[in-house]
Design a protein around this motif. Structure first.
Motif, PDB file in Angstrom:
ATOM      1  N   ARG A   1       0.811  -1.224   0.000  1.00 45.92           N
ATOM      2  CA  ARG A   1       0.000   0.000   0.000  1.00 45.92           C
ATOM      3  C   ARG A   1       0.840   1.267   0.000  1.00 45.92           C
ATOM      4  O   ARG A   1       0.380   2.332   0.417  1.00 45.92           O
ATOM      5  N   ILE A   2       2.064   1.145  -0.471  1.00 44.87           N
ATOM      6  CA  ILE A   2       2.951   2.301  -0.609  1.00 44.87           C
ATOM      7  C   ILE A   2       2.814   2.830  -2.028  1.00 44.87           C
ATOM      8  O   ILE A   2       3.112   2.131  -2.996  1.00 44.87           O
ATOM      9  N   VAL A   3       2.358   4.061  -2.142  1.00 45.32           N
ATOM     10  CA  VAL A   3       2.148   4.681  -3.455  1.00 45.32           C
ATOM     11  C   VAL A   3       3.032   5.914  -3.577  1.00 45.32           C
ATOM     12  O   VAL A   3       3.047   6.776  -2.684  1.00 45.32           O
TER      13      VAL A   3
ATOM     14  N   ARG B   1      12.775   4.262  -7.120  1.00 43.77           N
ATOM     15  CA  ARG B   1      11.701   4.127  -6.144  1.00 43.77           C
ATOM     16  C   ARG B   1      11.041   2.749  -6.247  1.00 43.77           C
ATOM     17  O   ARG B   1      10.672   2.166  -5.233  1.00 43.77           O
ATOM     18  N   ALA B   2      10.940   2.229  -7.464  1.00 45.70           N
ATOM     19  CA  ALA B   2      10.347   0.903  -7.643  1.00 45.70           C
ATOM     20  C   ALA B   2      11.196  -0.177  -6.987  1.00 45.70           C
ATOM     21  O   ALA B   2      10.667  -1.102  -6.356  1.00 45.70           O
ATOM     22  N   LYS B   3      12.501  -0.089  -7.107  1.00 44.72           N
ATOM     23  CA  LYS B   3      13.371  -1.134  -6.570  1.00 44.72           C
ATOM     24  C   LYS B   3      13.367  -1.153  -5.042  1.00 44.72           C
ATOM     25  O   LYS B   3      13.826  -2.106  -4.432  1.00 44.72           O
ATOM     26  N   HIS B   4      12.820  -0.096  -4.438  1.00 44.01           N
ATOM     27  CA  HIS B   4      12.774  -0.031  -2.979  1.00 44.01           C
ATOM     28  C   HIS B   4      11.348  -0.167  -2.463  1.00 44.01           C
ATOM     29  O   HIS B   4      10.916   0.554  -1.570  1.00 44.01           O
ATOM     30  N   ASP B   5      10.625  -1.109  -3.051  1.00 39.32           N
ATOM     31  CA  ASP B   5       9.380  -1.611  -2.474  1.00 39.32           C
ATOM     32  C   ASP B   5       8.194  -0.662  -2.567  1.00 39.32           C
ATOM     33  O   ASP B   5       7.287  -0.715  -1.732  1.00 39.32           O
ATOM     34  N   VAL B   6       8.151   0.189  -3.566  1.00 45.91           N
ATOM     35  CA  VAL B   6       6.929   0.950  -3.826  1.00 45.91           C
ATOM     36  C   VAL B   6       5.959   0.040  -4.578  1.00 45.91           C
ATOM     37  O   VAL B   6       6.342  -0.638  -5.530  1.00 45.91           O
ATOM     38  N   GLY B   7       4.701   0.029  -4.149  1.00 47.53           N
ATOM     39  CA  GLY B   7       3.720  -0.831  -4.808  1.00 47.53           C
ATOM     40  C   GLY B   7       3.193  -0.254  -6.099  1.00 47.53           C
ATOM     41  O   GLY B   7       3.019  -0.964  -7.099  1.00 47.53           O
ATOM     42  N   LEU B   8       2.938   1.057  -6.091  1.00 45.75           N
ATOM     43  CA  LEU B   8       2.347   1.726  -7.255  1.00 45.75           C
ATOM     44  C   LEU B   8       2.999   3.081  -7.432  1.00 45.75           C
ATOM     45  O   LEU B   8       3.172   3.832  -6.467  1.00 45.75           O
ATOM     46  N   ILE B   9       3.355   3.397  -8.665  1.00 42.56           N
ATOM     47  CA  ILE B   9       3.866   4.719  -9.036  1.00 42.56           C
ATOM     48  C   ILE B   9       2.896   5.341 -10.023  1.00 42.56           C
ATOM     49  O   ILE B   9       2.455   4.692 -10.974  1.00 42.56           O
TER      50      ILE B   9
ATOM     51  N   ALA C   1       8.405   2.017 -17.962  1.00 46.24           N
ATOM     52  CA  ALA C   1       7.522   0.932 -17.522  1.00 46.24           C
ATOM     53  C   ALA C   1       8.295  -0.375 -17.364  1.00 46.24           C
ATOM     54  O   ALA C   1       8.116  -1.103 -16.377  1.00 46.24           O
ATOM     55  N   ASP C   2       9.149  -0.672 -18.319  1.00 41.76           N
ATOM     56  CA  ASP C   2       9.932  -1.911 -18.230  1.00 41.76           C
ATOM     57  C   ASP C   2      10.822  -1.901 -16.990  1.00 41.76           C
ATOM     58  O   ASP C   2      10.945  -2.917 -16.284  1.00 41.76           O
ATOM     59  N   ALA C   3      11.440  -0.758 -16.718  1.00 40.57           N
ATOM     60  CA  ALA C   3      12.332  -0.656 -15.560  1.00 40.57           C
ATOM     61  C   ALA C   3      11.562  -0.827 -14.258  1.00 40.57           C
ATOM     62  O   ALA C   3      12.021  -1.509 -13.329  1.00 40.57           O
ATOM     63  N   VAL C   4      10.396  -0.231 -14.177  1.00 38.19           N
ATOM     64  CA  VAL C   4       9.581  -0.307 -12.963  1.00 38.19           C
ATOM     65  C   VAL C   4       9.000  -1.708 -12.789  1.00 38.19           C
ATOM     66  O   VAL C   4       8.992  -2.269 -11.684  1.00 38.19           O
ATOM     67  N   HIS C   5       8.518  -2.295 -13.878  1.00 34.40           N
ATOM     68  CA  HIS C   5       7.916  -3.625 -13.802  1.00 34.40           C
ATOM     69  C   HIS C   5       8.917  -4.700 -13.379  1.00 34.40           C
ATOM     70  O   HIS C   5       8.528  -5.732 -12.810  1.00 34.40           O
ATOM     71  N   ARG C   6      10.187  -4.475 -13.643  1.00 30.33           N
ATOM     72  CA  ARG C   6      11.210  -5.447 -13.238  1.00 30.33           C
ATOM     73  C   ARG C   6      11.190  -5.702 -11.736  1.00 30.33           C
ATOM     74  O   ARG C   6      11.631  -6.744 -11.266  1.00 30.33           O
ATOM     75  N   HIS C   7      10.681  -4.729 -10.997  1.00 28.14           N
ATOM     76  CA  HIS C   7      10.684  -4.823  -9.534  1.00 28.14           C
ATOM     77  C   HIS C   7       9.298  -5.122  -8.979  1.00 28.14           C
ATOM     78  O   HIS C   7       9.064  -4.974  -7.778  1.00 28.14           O
ATOM     79  N   GLY C   8       8.392  -5.531  -9.849  1.00 25.99           N
ATOM     80  CA  GLY C   8       7.062  -5.907  -9.396  1.00 25.99           C
ATOM     81  C   GLY C   8       6.172  -4.741  -9.018  1.00 25.99           C
ATOM     82  O   GLY C   8       5.171  -4.922  -8.318  1.00 25.99           O
ATOM     83  N   THR C   9       6.508  -3.550  -9.482  1.00 24.09           N
ATOM     84  CA  THR C   9       5.741  -2.341  -9.179  1.00 24.09           C
ATOM     85  C   THR C   9       4.826  -2.006 -10.345  1.00 24.09           C
ATOM     86  O   THR C   9       5.214  -2.126 -11.509  1.00 24.09           O
ATOM     87  N   LYS C  10       3.604  -1.577 -10.052  1.00 20.67           N
ATOM     88  CA  LYS C  10       2.675  -1.114 -11.078  1.00 20.67           C
ATOM     89  C   LYS C  10       2.892   0.380 -11.314  1.00 20.67           C
ATOM     90  O   LYS C  10       3.319   1.105 -10.412  1.00 20.67           O
ATOM     91  N   ILE C  11       2.552   0.825 -12.528  1.00 20.60           N
ATOM     92  CA  ILE C  11       2.810   2.228 -12.858  1.00 20.60           C
ATOM     93  C   ILE C  11       1.724   2.790 -13.764  1.00 20.60           C
ATOM     94  O   ILE C  11       1.254   2.125 -14.692  1.00 20.60           O
ATOM     95  N   GLY C  12       1.315   4.007 -13.468  1.00 21.93           N
ATOM     96  CA  GLY C  12       0.382   4.753 -14.297  1.00 21.93           C
ATOM     97  C   GLY C  12       0.894   6.168 -14.490  1.00 21.93           C
ATOM     98  O   GLY C  12       2.026   6.497 -14.112  1.00 21.93           O
ATOM     99  N   ILE C  13       0.063   7.011 -15.066  1.00 23.47           N
ATOM    100  CA  ILE C  13       0.466   8.394 -15.311  1.00 23.47           C
ATOM    101  C   ILE C  13      -0.743   9.304 -15.139  1.00 23.47           C
ATOM    102  O   ILE C  13      -1.873   8.929 -15.463  1.00 23.47           O
TER     103      ILE C  13
END
Length: 693
Positions: A36-38, A66-74, A108-120
């Motif tokens: 639940r970290i956004v 930020r994704a590699k350090h356990d953010v759930g959603l960006i 998106a590819d960089a963020v998804h590598r760490h299991g993080t979802k991303i929108g804009i």
């Protein structure tokens, strides 16, 4: 059409032992978000320039950090959907053409590598900007030179704001199509979803608000008509992104502005949007004025919780909660109380992109907590890339991100003279790399100017900068020795005692007490006849202020007015006056939106304010002032002062550097010892020096 509620909250297989709610997964459309970290939408300044608005490799590194350090959603910050939205002062991205599809795919590819979802987040700013860039001769000669809005209501937040052009029916439909097209490009760029920016006074909010929307056609007037633009944008965006991508929107819970929407209005809007559109979450904020968007340091953690709870009462979707949250303990309590479904960490993720990792590892004490200095907004609103006052790696993640502090091959004895922000950051970094570091601080406590600023009213949080840097430097192995001044007399003994391979002079700067400043380049005439303190002496209590006090404010920052506020309640002080040669006090505080929080304190204490005046001469307890705009006019104003407090200028304390070089000692100066500046420059130079030793 409305989808089934997406707020079903999955329980993790193995709950976190300390923060079980914070690290529990949740459903967002068809996506499972791991916690639940956004990282919510913030200024997306990682572009090549304001005209192109194309994301650079800097953006990829920034979001991946930020994704590699356990953010759930960006959610990437406000991105223009139409060329007419581009304006000053903030440099940000655009999706009104295809130029950003490939850069977004890399992000998106960089963020998804760490299991993080991303929108804009997609935005049209409407009248809430200046079209200055479009006036440039190199810009498209057919560009619109006016801002646009539902109606011709001037922007009330800034002086000299241009009155916008009222949008026509055809232009409104074009903008709705622009939101849809931009949303489609985002999904083609590999993002998981999009968000409509309907808060902070931008165009979508302008349609919702009776303050800005005075139309009498189908786009204004009644609640239903004012709602229409947002509903049509969301419907068009959903159609463009298809059934699988998530769709949310950001909205203010309240405006904090007279005549604008308040909480009850927003509750009705949220319920109606949910009934009419296929959205997946509500991202809640507060305030149309930047003083509330970037709330000050004296606001408590989670201050928006009651607003979020009220919106949750009318919404079946996840509600995003924001509001000065800096620790996982605060976040967990807010989630446990049910005030929000997820926690947004905006400025806190500027300060420490490793927040999620440190929280998961239960290292809360290691988190570099946001102090709400708002240097981030100061930098972004001046057209620069957003920066943090004491995280110099922000925007430099590709070079200075986590894991880039390489261990040295040959350990050196490093002596740092001065325990302010520059010296402490240098010690923290150099010690982390394996050097043997000693810090000598003249005062009994480290922290330097950050510690002194924390003594000002409602600024105690600023002291956290020095505290955190001290603790982290010590944890990395640096030795802190306080009450140890170094000067010309004992320099040789210090060198003999510590035998340094390298010396860093981080002795900072000193405030002038004789009135030396840049208007005349000289001390103020007759100053020796007055009882004078520096603002530092006044707030620290190392000098006595009594009777009638006059604070001379030439710096224009927080120090002059807040020193006056502090002294107004001091025993023995009868009256406080604040004198400046500028047209307003605290002039430099507008950029970090501190002004709106300083002035109520000044008026509450009934402090006399004299602007446009400069000291002509001191004569004991009398100060003769002259009006700078009528310098030869008579009579000149006289004000009585038993105590004069100077907040006028600073000069570097760097006399040790040439003495060290005379002794052939490897040495350098950093921070205010080079030139008096702010915390940002001091910490940056300390970090850079620590990496290079």
């Amino acid at each position: 059409m409305t989808s089934a509620p997406a707020s079903a909250l999955d329980a993790p297989d193995t709950p976190h032992p300390v923060y079980p709610r914070l690290f529990s997964p949740w459903k967002l459309r068809g996506h499972t978000v791991k916690n639940r970290i956004v990282f919510p939408p913030t200024c997306a300044t990682w572009v090549d320039n304001i005209a192109s608005g194309t994301f650079t490799d800097m953006a990829t590194a920034y979001y991946e950090e930020r994704a590699k350090h356990d953010v759930g959603l960006i959610v990437i910050g406000a991105t223009h959907v139409h060329p007419d939205s581009v304006g000053a002062p903030v440099m940000t991205a655009q999706l009104f053409n295809d130029n950003n599809i490939e850069p977004l795919r890399r992000i998106a590819d960089a963020v998804h590598r760490h299991g993080t979802k991303i929108g804009i987040q997609l935005v049209h700013v409407g009248m809430r900007s200046q079209p200055t860039p479009r006036l440039d001769p190199l810009w498209d000669e057919d560009a619109t030179w006016a801002t646009v809005s539902p109606s011709q209501v001037p922007l009330g937040e800034f002086p000299g704001s241009m009155t916008p052009k009222e949008l026509s029916e055809e232009e409104i439909l074009e903008l709705i199509a622009s939101f849809a097209a931009a949303a489609g490009r985002a999904v083609r760029g590999g993002l998981d979803g999009v968000e409509l920016h309907a808060s902070h006074g931008y165009l979508a909010w302008q349609f919702l608000s009776p303050l800005y929307n005075k139309r009498t056609d189908r786009w204004g007037g009644s609640h239903e008509n004012r709602l229409r633009f947002v509903v049509e944008c969301l419907r068009a965006m959903r159609e463009a992104i298809g059934p699988d991508a998530f769709l949310g929107y950001r909205i203010n819970s309240t405006s904090f502005w007279p005549g604008d929407l308040e909480l009850a209005d927003v509750q009705r809007i949220v319920a109606d949007i949910e009934a009419r559109t296929d959205i997946d979450y509500v991202n809640l904020s507060a305030g149309v004025h930047h003083a509330f968007i970037h709330t000050p340091m004296h606001y408590e953690a989670g201050w928006e919780r009651e607003y979020a709870r009220a919106v949750k009462e009318v919404s079946g979707k996840p509600v995003f909660l924001v509001g000065r949250v800096t620790t996982p303990e605060q976040a967990e309590e807010l989630l446990e109380s049910g005030d929000g479904d997820v926690i947004c960490l905006g400025r806190q993720m500027f300060a420490d992109p490793e927040w999620g990792t440190k929280a998961r590892e239960t290292r809360s004490e290691d988190i570099r907590r946001c102090v709400a200095a708002n240097y981030c907004w100061r930098s972004a609103s001046s057209g620069r890339r957003v920066q943090c006052v004491y995280n110099p790696t922000m925007g430099r993640e590709g070079k200075w991100g986590a894991g880039t502090l390489l261990q040295i091959e040959h350990k050196k004895r490093v002596l740092i003279i001065g325990g302010g922000p520059a010296g402490l950051e240098c010690a923290r970094v150099a010690a982390a790399r394996g050097h043997d570091v000693t810090v000598l601080e003249a005062e009994q406590r480290t922290g330097g100017h950050a510690r002194l600023h924390a003594l000002l009213p409602r600024r105690s949080e600023y002291g956290r900068i020095g505290t955190w840097l001290t603790e982290q430097a010590a944890k990395n192995g640096a030795k802190m020795i306080t009450g140890s001044p170094v000067d010309a007399d004992n320099l040789d003994a210090v060198i003999d005692a510590y035998r340094p391979d390298h010396v860093v002079v981080a002795t900072g700067s000193r405030p002038t007490s004789d009135g030396f400043q840049g208007w005349t380049g000289e001390p103020m005439p007759g100053v020796a006849t007055a009882h004078v303190l520096t603002w530092e002496d006044a707030v620290a209590g190392t000098g006595e202020a009594h009777g009638r006090v006059v604070v001379l404010d030439d710096l224009g920052d927080v120090t002059g007015p807040l020193t006056a506020v502090a002294l107004a309640d001091r025993p023995g002080v009868e009256r406080v006056s604040l004198v400046t040669r500028w047209p307003m006090i605290g002039m430099d505080t507008l950029a970090d939106v501190a002004f709106e929080w300083i002035m109520p304190q000044v008026y509450e204490k009934d402090i006399d304010i004299v602007v446009d005046h400069f000291v002509d001469t001191f004569d004991g307890t009398a100060i003769r002032l002259r009006n700078l705009h009528r310098p030869d006019a008579a009579p000149r104003r006289t004000i009585e002062a038993d105590t004069v407090v100077m907040a006028v200028s600073r000069l570097s304390v760097n006399g040790l550097l040439p003495l060290l070089r005379e002794r052939a000692v490897s040495a350098e100066a950093i921070g205010c010892a080079v030139a008096p500046r702010g915390t940002y420059e001091a910490v940056y130079e300390g970090h850079r020096a620590g990496r290079k030793i």
